[in-house]
Write a protein that holds these residues in place. Structure first.
Motif, short mmCIF file in Angstrom:
data_model
loop_
_atom_site.label_atom_id
_atom_site.label_comp_id
_atom_site.label_asym_id
_atom_site.label_seq_id
_atom_site.Cartn_x
_atom_site.Cartn_y
_atom_site.Cartn_z
N THR A 7 -6.41 6.47 -2.80
CA THR A 7 -5.85 6.60 -1.46
C THR A 7 -5.01 7.86 -1.40
OG1 THR A 7 -4.53 5.47 0.23
CG2 THR A 7 -3.78 5.25 -2.00
N THR A 8 -4.99 8.49 -0.24
CA THR A 8 -4.19 9.70 -0.06
C THR A 8 -3.22 9.49 1.09
OG1 THR A 8 -5.71 10.73 1.51
CG2 THR A 8 -6.12 11.14 -0.82
N GLY A 9 -2.16 10.27 1.08
CA GLY A 9 -1.19 10.19 2.16
C GLY A 9 -0.01 11.11 1.93
N THR A 10 0.92 11.06 2.86
CA THR A 10 2.13 11.88 2.81
C THR A 10 3.33 11.01 2.48
OG1 THR A 10 1.23 13.42 4.44
CG2 THR A 10 3.61 13.44 4.12
N VAL A 11 4.17 11.47 1.57
CA VAL A 11 5.41 10.77 1.25
C VAL A 11 6.44 11.14 2.32
CG1 VAL A 11 7.24 10.41 -0.44
CG2 VAL A 11 4.91 10.86 -1.22
N THR A 12 6.78 10.20 3.16
CA THR A 12 7.67 10.49 4.28
C THR A 12 9.14 10.37 3.92
OG1 THR A 12 7.48 8.19 5.02
CG2 THR A 12 5.98 9.79 6.01
N SER A 13 9.46 9.69 2.81
CA SER A 13 10.86 9.57 2.41
C SER A 13 10.93 9.13 0.96
CB SER A 13 11.61 8.56 3.29
OG SER A 13 11.02 7.28 3.21
N GLY A 14 12.06 9.43 0.32
CA GLY A 14 12.35 8.91 -1.00
C GLY A 14 11.58 9.57 -2.13
N SER A 15 11.66 8.94 -3.30
CA SER A 15 10.98 9.43 -4.49
C SER A 15 10.53 8.25 -5.33
CB SER A 15 11.90 10.34 -5.31
OG SER A 15 13.06 9.64 -5.73
N ALA A 16 9.55 8.48 -6.22
CA ALA A 16 9.02 7.41 -7.06
C ALA A 16 8.45 8.02 -8.34
CB ALA A 16 7.94 6.62 -6.33
N THR A 17 8.36 7.20 -9.37
CA THR A 17 7.72 7.60 -10.62
C THR A 17 6.58 6.64 -10.91
OG1 THR A 17 9.12 6.26 -12.06
CG2 THR A 17 9.92 8.48 -11.49
N LEU A 18 5.69 7.04 -11.79
CA LEU A 18 4.51 6.24 -12.11
C LEU A 18 4.90 4.91 -12.75
CD1 LEU A 18 1.45 6.44 -11.90
CD2 LEU A 18 1.41 7.49 -14.17
N GLU A 19 6.06 4.86 -13.39
CA GLU A 19 6.49 3.63 -14.06
C GLU A 19 7.07 2.60 -13.09
OE1 GLU A 19 7.38 6.70 -15.17
OE2 GLU A 19 5.84 6.70 -16.76
N ASP A 20 7.31 2.98 -11.84
CA ASP A 20 7.90 2.04 -10.89
C ASP A 20 6.95 0.90 -10.55
OD1 ASP A 20 10.13 3.63 -10.77
OD2 ASP A 20 9.55 4.66 -8.93
N SER A 21 7.52 -0.18 -10.02
CA SER A 21 6.71 -1.26 -9.45
C SER A 21 6.47 -0.94 -7.98
CB SER A 21 7.44 -2.60 -9.58
OG SER A 21 7.64 -2.93 -10.94
N PHE A 22 5.23 -1.13 -7.52
CA PHE A 22 4.87 -0.73 -6.16
C PHE A 22 4.41 -1.93 -5.34
CE2 PHE A 22 4.61 3.16 -8.59
CZ PHE A 22 5.15 4.11 -7.72
N HIS A 23 4.61 -1.79 -4.02
CA HIS A 23 4.20 -2.83 -3.07
C HIS A 23 3.39 -2.18 -1.95
CE1 HIS A 23 7.11 -5.87 -4.63
NE2 HIS A 23 7.74 -4.76 -4.99
N LEU A 24 2.45 -2.96 -1.41
CA LEU A 24 1.64 -2.52 -0.27
C LEU A 24 2.10 -3.27 0.97
CD1 LEU A 24 -0.87 -0.97 0.88
CD2 LEU A 24 -2.20 -3.03 0.35
N TYR A 25 2.39 -2.52 2.02
CA TYR A 25 2.84 -3.12 3.29
C TYR A 25 1.87 -2.73 4.41
CZ TYR A 25 7.18 -3.99 0.78
OH TYR A 25 8.10 -4.42 -0.12
N PRO A 26 1.68 -3.60 5.42
CA PRO A 26 2.47 -4.81 5.71
C PRO A 26 2.04 -6.07 4.96
CG PRO A 26 0.93 -4.42 7.48
CD PRO A 26 0.76 -3.26 6.53
N LYS A 27 1.04 -5.97 4.07
CA LYS A 27 0.59 -7.17 3.36
C LYS A 27 1.66 -7.73 2.43
CE LYS A 27 -4.41 -6.38 3.38
NZ LYS A 27 -5.63 -6.23 2.55
N ASP A 28 2.59 -6.89 1.99
CA ASP A 28 3.63 -7.28 1.05
C ASP A 28 3.02 -7.82 -0.24
OD1 ASP A 28 6.13 -7.60 0.01
OD2 ASP A 28 6.66 -9.37 1.18
N GLU A 29 2.10 -7.03 -0.80
CA GLU A 29 1.46 -7.39 -2.07
C GLU A 29 1.82 -6.36 -3.13
OE1 GLU A 29 -2.69 -7.48 -1.25
OE2 GLU A 29 -2.61 -9.36 -0.12
#
Length: 649
Positions: A197-219
């Motif tokens: 998937t591709t997209g633009t980061v509109t705010s904040g920062s993240a690293t590959l080691e972080d835990s991620f969630h998909l919204y609005p599904k909240d998965e």
């Protein structure tokens, strides 16, 4: 510090945007089959460009009115915009519309690039420059830099690159803020890798080691790898164009407009916002349907005008947006509204409250708080949220409610909030409105007074474990740490003192308590001696006064014994609670197994006086155990059940 930047185009169809970018990058951004066939840009093309020391992403957004939604999606997250205008045509309808959209989206770094300069005379350039100044002003910009170029002859291209570099140099101090959010604009499958998937980061920062969630599904999501501006990376920051490789999820489970975040975010079907209407548009109804665009998200929504019945051109209003599903927004997110048919851009604005209550129209309190947020930004929103809660809120609660990092909440509150007091511990910050803090302090003092009345000999004072549970209604954030800070203020005010392991009222005198102990024991002995014989307090006072117990002190002692449940009161008489409890099973067993009783019969049974019997009968009737039948008392069904349980015990 941000090291990658995104440059985007805007402007009317056929004004040479794609040709300009091909001349700058050496790459053809019209890669879509339909784009080649129709000769216009439909999707957002994205390529990379090296400008001196800057790694730059270049995005080409469509100019055709039918694809304005893709233009809005493409404009999300760009750092620098090139407004492309054909020199031989001048500004046209989409030119002005794109400018207004950029203004709403908060874009200030814009260069007006006039293409096809080789087809213009010098006099034409002077006239166009003057005309453009008026166009920019109409769109809300005081002035914009203008440069003339030709993709055909190369005229002005090097000067344009130099101008872009100079502009990018001024962006180095941009601070990354907010919760990490990547707005998905495409999802596809790569053989051997799976879903990307591709997209633009509109705010904040993240690293590959972080835990991620998909919204609005909240998965929960797992990210195998990420690319940033075409290169492998283990981190992403605000403004980056990124691609994520997502194992364990299919393309069909992803939608354009979905959000990937490394934070658990709050979602709502309602958002409050400020709307500015574009010139030439009118809203004649207080309820209307529209298409909402924010980032790569697009949805049909229902709009309620909160502070007016209709809206004329160039006017603004506060609105509540009804979304078709829960959606995570943050304060300050920009959006564009188009007509429900999608053919007119109505206007746009920013989100004020991402998780509001449902509002009634023209409600003064609602309008006032929206004005507060509009004027004071996040500070106003935080004040509002504190006002909505029961009493005390933590910075962690506000962070989750507003989708703002907790450290940013703490930094903001440290600068001070109107109408709010802030208490800070090493682990958290607590916020409470000043009127509610005043009420809390008042209740703490009352609770201490009750404690002293019952525990009159306790010189240690009330402990946190005893005090905190009594204020559960003030919110989950009212913890021991928070209570300590409030108690410190009360100590500084002179109302409370620290005594041993607890806290006491400064007016509480342990010496008086020691004197009171002997007097209380004398009163207790009087009641124990009389047992099931009740006499008026006047009789007690006659015996107490010679021993130094005044009427006022006796009232204090009686009140204490009632509060501590040693005495039971009925009308103007008192008796030992233990006597009432002791006689209850004896009386009920007699009524069940022998016969009903009159007051006289009850008196003979327990060898007490008439006042005690009347008092006991009345209390047992109040408990629903006995009922009057003429002069007799008989058992109720509840009384019968009481006796049976007693006999089976």
């Amino acid at each position: 510090m941000k090291r990658h930047w995104t440059i985007g185009t805007a402007g009317h169809i056929d004004h040479g945007k794609t040709s300009l970018l091909k001349a700058l990058t050496g790459k053809d951004l019209d890669t879509h089959k339909e784009e080649k066939k129709r000769g216009i840009t439909i999707n957002n093309g994205f390529f990379h460009l090296k400008l001196e020391d800057y790694a730059v992403g270049v995005i080409d957004v469509p100019g055709h009115s039918d694809f304005i939604k893709n233009m809005i999606s493409g404009a999300c997250g760009i750092d620098l915009a090139m407004l492309v205008i054909a020199g031989n045509s001048g500004p046209e309808k989409q030119t002005l519309e794109h400018l207004r959209i950029l203004k709403i989206l908060g874009m200030q770094n814009i260069i007006a690039v006039i293409t096809k300069a080789d087809l213009m005379e010098e006099d034409d350039k002077e006239i166009l420059t003057e005309f453009l100044s008026e166009t920019f002003e109409e769109a809300g910009f005081s002035e914009l830099p203008i440069i003339y170029v030709s993709s055909h002859t190369g005229e002005g291209l090097e000067e344009l690159k130099a101008m872009l570099v100079a502009r990018l140099a001024k962006l180095q101090d941009v601070e990354t803020k907010g919760t990490f959010r990547l707005n998905i604009d495409r999802a596809f499958t790569i053989k051997g890798h799976g879903t990307v998937t591709t997209g633009t980061v509109t705010s904040g920062s993240a690293t590959l080691e972080d835990s991620f969630h998909l919204y609005p599904k909240d998965e929960k999501l797992k990210i195998r790898s990420m690319q940033r501006h075409g290169s492998e990376t283990d981190s992403a920051v605000q403004g980056d164009r990124c691609s994520f490789n997502l194992p364990g999820i299919s393309v069909d489970e992803l939608r354009k407009g979905d959000i990937i975040s490394n934070t658990e975010m709050s979602q709502s079907e309602l958002v409050d916002a400020q709307l500015s209407l574009f010139p030439g548009n009118e809203l004649k109804r207080r309820w209307f349907d529209a298409l909402l665009y924010s980032g790569s998200y697009e949805s049909s929504v229902r709009i309620s005008l909160l502070d007016c019945d209709k809206l004329a051109k160039n006017e603004s209003a506060y609105i509540q947006i009804y979304l078709p599903e829960n959606r995570p927004f943050s304060y300050g997110d920009s959006f564009i509204l188009r007509s429900s048919s999608g053919d007119v851009t109505l206007g746009g604005g920013i989100i004020l409250d991402p998780c509001p209550l449902h509002h009634r129209r023209r409600h003064k309190k609602v309008i006032d708080y929206l004005k507060d947020i509009d004027s004071n930004g996040l500070k106003g929103l935080i004040n509002t949220k504190i006002g909505e809660t029961s009493y005390v809120v933590s910075s962690g609660y506000l962070s989750k409610e507003l989708n703002i990092p907790e450290n940013e909440i703490i930094e903001l509150t440290a600068k001070g909030l109107s109408r709010t007091d802030i208490f800070t511990t090493p682990n958290n910050s607590y916020l409470i409105s000043r009127p509610r803090l005043k009420e809390l302090k008042k209740q703490i003092l009352k609770e201490m007074d009750r404690f002293h009345a019952v525990h009159y000999l306790n010189v240690e004072g009330i402990s946190l474990d005893e005090l905190v549970p009594k204020f559960a209604s003030f919110g989950d954030a009212l913890t021991g740490d928070f209570m300590k800070l409030v108690l410190e203020q009360l100590i500084n005010d002179g109302s409370v003192v620290k005594s041993g392991g607890g806290w006491s009222l400064s007016s509480f005198n342990p010496t008086e308590a020691d004197d009171l102990k002997e007097n209380i024991e004398l009163v207790k002995k009087w009641y124990i001696h009389n047992d099931v014989n009740v006499y008026s307090q006047r009789n007690l006072l006659e015996e107490a006064e010679p021993k130094g117990i005044t009427e006022k002190k006796l009232d204090t002692i009686i009140s204490f014994l009632v509060k501590s449940n040693w005495l039971t009161k009925f009308e103007d008489y008192f008796t030992m609670t233990e006597a009432i409890d002791r006689i209850r099973p004896r009386l009920l067993s007699h009524l069940h197994n022998v016969e009903p009783l009159t007051v006289a019969g009850f008196r003979d049974l327990i060898e007490g006086n008439r006042k005690f019997c009347l008092m006991a009968f009345a209390l047992y009737e109040r408990e629903g155990l006995v009922v009057r039948d003429g002069d007799n008392r008989v058992l109720t069904q509840k009384g019968v059940q009481f006796v049976r349980e007693l006999e089976n015990a």
